[in-house]
Design an enzyme around this catalytic site. Structure first.
Site, PDB file in Angstrom:
ATOM      1  CE  LYS A  88       1.599   0.452  -8.076  1.00  0.00           C
ATOM      2  NZ  LYS A  88       3.060   0.322  -7.826  1.00  0.00           N
TER       3      LYS A  88
ATOM      4  CE1 TYR B  80       2.346  -3.558  -4.359  1.00  0.00           C
ATOM      5  CE2 TYR B  80       1.019  -1.865  -3.293  1.00  0.00           C
ATOM      6  CZ  TYR B  80       1.595  -2.410  -4.426  1.00  0.00           C
ATOM      7  OH  TYR B  80       1.412  -1.798  -5.650  1.00  0.00           O
TER       8      TYR B  80
ATOM      9  CG  ASN C 172       5.781   1.755  -9.866  1.00  0.00           C
ATOM     10  OD1 ASN C 172       4.734   1.917  -9.248  1.00  0.00           O
ATOM     11  ND2 ASN C 172       6.506   0.655  -9.775  1.00  0.00           N
TER      12      ASN C 172
ATOM     13  CG  HIS D 197      -0.273  -4.109  -8.917  1.00  0.00           C
ATOM     14  ND1 HIS D 197       0.807  -4.672  -8.272  1.00  0.00           N
ATOM     15  CD2 HIS D 197      -1.173  -5.117  -9.102  1.00  0.00           C
ATOM     16  CE1 HIS D 197       0.562  -5.957  -8.076  1.00  0.00           C
ATOM     17  NE2 HIS D 197      -0.628  -6.250  -8.571  1.00  0.00           N
TER      18      HIS D 197
ATOM     19  CD  GLU E 283      -1.702  -9.163  -7.206  1.00  0.00           C
ATOM     20  OE1 GLU E 283      -0.546  -9.134  -6.750  1.00  0.00           O
ATOM     21  OE2 GLU E 283      -1.952  -8.915  -8.409  1.00  0.00           O
TER      22      GLU E 283
HETATM   23  P1  IDP Z   1       6.006  -4.637  -9.382  1.00  0.00           P
HETATM   24  O1  IDP Z   1       4.996  -3.589  -8.997  1.00  0.00           O
HETATM   25  O2  IDP Z   1       6.715  -4.294 -10.675  1.00  0.00           O
HETATM   26  O3  IDP Z   1       5.450  -6.048  -9.371  1.00  0.00           O
HETATM   27  P2  IDP Z   1       7.357  -5.204  -6.828  1.00  0.00           P
HETATM   28  O4  IDP Z   1       8.807  -5.561  -6.681  1.00  0.00           O
HETATM   29  O5  IDP Z   1       6.327  -6.256  -6.536  1.00  0.00           O
HETATM   30  O6  IDP Z   1       7.184  -4.595  -8.288  1.00  0.00           O
HETATM   31  O7  IDP Z   1       7.113  -3.949  -5.880  1.00  0.00           O
HETATM   32  C1  IDP Z   1       5.808  -3.498  -5.598  1.00  0.00           C
HETATM   33  C2  IDP Z   1       5.802  -1.998  -5.620  1.00  0.00           C
HETATM   34  O8  IDP Z   1       6.585  -1.516  -4.535  1.00  0.00           O
HETATM   35  C3  IDP Z   1       6.419  -1.356  -6.862  1.00  0.00           C
HETATM   36  O9  IDP Z   1       5.538  -1.270  -7.946  1.00  0.00           O
HETATM   37  C4  IDP Z   1       6.798   0.019  -6.333  1.00  0.00           C
HETATM   38  O10 IDP Z   1       5.658   0.894  -6.291  1.00  0.00           O
HETATM   39  C5  IDP Z   1       7.220  -0.293  -4.905  1.00  0.00           C
HETATM   40  N1  IDP Z   1       8.671  -0.489  -4.811  1.00  0.00           N
HETATM   41  C6  IDP Z   1       9.369  -1.602  -5.118  1.00  0.00           C
HETATM   42  N2  IDP Z   1      10.693  -1.421  -4.900  1.00  0.00           N
HETATM   43  C7  IDP Z   1      10.805  -0.156  -4.417  1.00  0.00           C
HETATM   44  C8  IDP Z   1      11.928   0.626  -3.991  1.00  0.00           C
HETATM   45  O11 IDP Z   1      13.085   0.178  -3.987  1.00  0.00           O
HETATM   46  N3  IDP Z   1      11.631   1.891  -3.572  1.00  0.00           N
HETATM   47  C9  IDP Z   1      10.379   2.411  -3.552  1.00  0.00           C
HETATM   48  N4  IDP Z   1       9.304   1.704  -3.937  1.00  0.00           N
HETATM   49  C10 IDP Z   1       9.524   0.439  -4.367  1.00  0.00           C
END
Ligand code: IDP
Length: 150
Positions: free
Chosen positions: A10, A50, A113, A116, A127
């Site tokens: 990212k 997303y 984070n 992805h 994807e």
């Molecule tokens: P993943 O990336 O581990 O598959 P997902 O639940 O699919 O996780 O969420 C997609 C992305 O959305 C996450 O990687 C993160 O960047 C963002 N995200 C998910 N939950 C939160 C949150 O509670 N606050 C802020 N960003 C979030």
């Protein structure tokens, strides 16, 4: 079973100049990069990628984060690659991610984070086709595969 996963560093990973370190983890494990490109994701693509989170409170922030600067998109192949890469990447919340995982070692916040990775074969297929044309995926043999796979 040989699988392809969609993996994307990212904007924070690109800006923090840690792409090489992250790529090395996949290569050293024995996984194979079969497609890669740096791209600035536009709003439409971010919303499509997303889509499942469109009703979540963090959706708008997520879209601005992902479109803020270039990302590095890849297709990575290997035996059981989809679940294996999720393990290498670590939990969504970097504070909960185990040390030794990419998020556990390099990140602090859920909204930053750094990486992805597809969470299932169906997501991987969706994807990969969202980000790559078929002719951008390289099928090639790695010379030392017999030292990686029995
Ligand atoms: P993943 O990336 O581990 O598959 P997902 O639940 O699919 O996780 O969420 C997609 C992305 O959305 C996450 O990687 C993160 O960047 C963002 N995200 C998910 N939950 C939160 C949150 O509670 N606050 C802020 N960003 C979030």
């Amino acid at each position: 079973m040989m699988e392809k996963s969609f993996v994307m560093m990212k904007p924070d990973a690109v800006q923090r100049r840690i792409m090489g370190k992250i790529l090395t983890r996949f290569e050293e494990k024995g996984l194979q990069i079969v497609a890669a490109k740096l791209l600035k994701i536009d709003e439409d693509l971010a919303k499509e990628h997303y889509g499942e989170h469109s009703e979540k409170p963090f959706f708008n922030d997520l879209v601005s984060y992902i479109t803020s600067s270039p990302s590095f998109a890849m297709v990575i192949e290997g035996d059981d690659a989809i679940s294996l890469i999720r393990k290498i990447v670590g939990a969504t919340n970097p504070k909960e991610a185990d040390l030794g995982t990419i998020r556990g070692d390099f990140a602090m916040d859920m909204g930053r984070n750094i990486i992805h990775a597809s969470d299932s074969p169906a997501s991987a297929e969706r994807e990969i086709s969202l980000f790559f044309n078929e002719d951008e995926i390289c099928e090639y043999k790695i010379a030392d595969d017999s030292w990686i796979y029995e």
